[in-house]
Design an enzyme around this catalytic site. Structure first.
Site, short mmCIF file in Angstrom:
data_model
loop_
_atom_site.label_atom_id
_atom_site.label_comp_id
_atom_site.label_asym_id
_atom_site.label_seq_id
_atom_site.Cartn_x
_atom_site.Cartn_y
_atom_site.Cartn_z
N ASP A 20 0.76 -1.26 0.21
CA ASP A 20 -0.05 -0.04 -0.09
C ASP A 20 0.75 1.15 0.16
O ASP A 20 2.01 1.17 0.24
CB ASP A 20 -1.00 0.06 1.32
N ASP A 22 -0.42 5.10 0.84
CA ASP A 22 -0.81 6.09 1.93
C ASP A 22 -0.51 5.27 3.24
O ASP A 22 -1.47 4.49 3.49
CB ASP A 22 -2.04 6.87 1.55
MG MG Z 1 -3.12 2.95 3.71
#
Ligand code: MG
Length: 238
Positions: A20, A22
């Site tokens: 991932d 962010d």
């Molecule tokens: Mg995230």
């Protein structure tokens, strides 16, 4: 900037790292920073709750909230310049690239922002790295998303892992998916991963602990580097 599809790289180890962006590669959520500034924290939090309660989809949330971001590209970057990247992310990436381990960023965020950070971290050479994320135009009247897929999330991260697994299988290659994440939007990918890393203290770790899902809590990408090294040593001994 040309990105080489990592999933087509020769992968003799079978190890493929997915992460991932962010809150995982960056320590803060870049989308939240921009949206809270333009739309307001309260409205964003209300929409988050609506998604959690099934009143709306994450995809619709993106349409609404990115649509409220009335910044041009330079203004947005100025706001995000101080967001820190995990201190060992660059080292992890370099190790993967040195050992021909594909590294795929799986994000429900925006590709151009991700590439901006990657370029700042590692320069313009993106070999071995794939970024799967949403596209957007950065119109100061409001940003418009073009989603990665047709799923209610705009990007079903599990599908991306599954595709890489199926491609490996079709070529009779080994495959082992490592996934690093931090949030609830990472859940589908988390369930698809063979080894799951959840950033300590964030929602994904809380959920995995509560539901008894196997995971490794991490504070920095150093933990992932150690695990990759261990896997490679085990493979050499076989
Ligand atoms: Mg995230």
């Amino acid at each position: 900037m040309v990105l080489e599809p990592a999933s087509t790289a020769v992968n003799k180890h079978g190890i493929h790292v997915f992460s991932d962006f962010d809150g995982t590669i960056t320590l803060a959520d870049t989308g939240v920073i921009l949206i809270d500034h333009c739309v307001g924290r309260e409205r964003r939090r209300q929409m988050d709750l609506d998604v959690l309660n099934g009143k709306t989809s994450f995809r619709e949330l993106c349409v609404q909230l990115w649509g409220g971001v009335n910044l041009d590209w330079d203004q947005a970057i100025q706001m995000l310049e101080d967001v820190q990247v995990d201190p060992h992310f660059g080292k992890c990436l370099e190790r993967c690239r040195a050992h021909d381990i594909p590294f795929t960023v799986l994000s429900c965020g925006l590709r151009a922002l991700i590439e901006w950070y990657l370029k700042r971290e590692i320069g313009s050479d993106f070999h071995g790295i794939e970024v799967l994320a949403n596209e957007a135009d950065y119109n100061p009247a409001g940003w418009t998303c073009t989603f990665h897929d047709a799923s209610p999330h705009g990007h079903d991260k599990a599908v991306s892992i599954r595709r890489a697994r199926e491609a490996a299988k079709a070529n009779s290659q080994p495959f082992l998916a490592i996934f690093l994440g931090d949030g609830i939007s990472d859940l589908s990918a988390a369930m698809e991963a063979d080894i799951l890393f959840a950033r300590r203290g964030r929602d994904l770790e809380t959920y995995c602990t509560r539901e008894g899902i196997d995971h490794i809590a991490f504070d920095t990408f150093d933990t992932a580097i150690a695990e990759i090294e261990k896997l490679q040593q085990q493979q050499q001994q076989q």
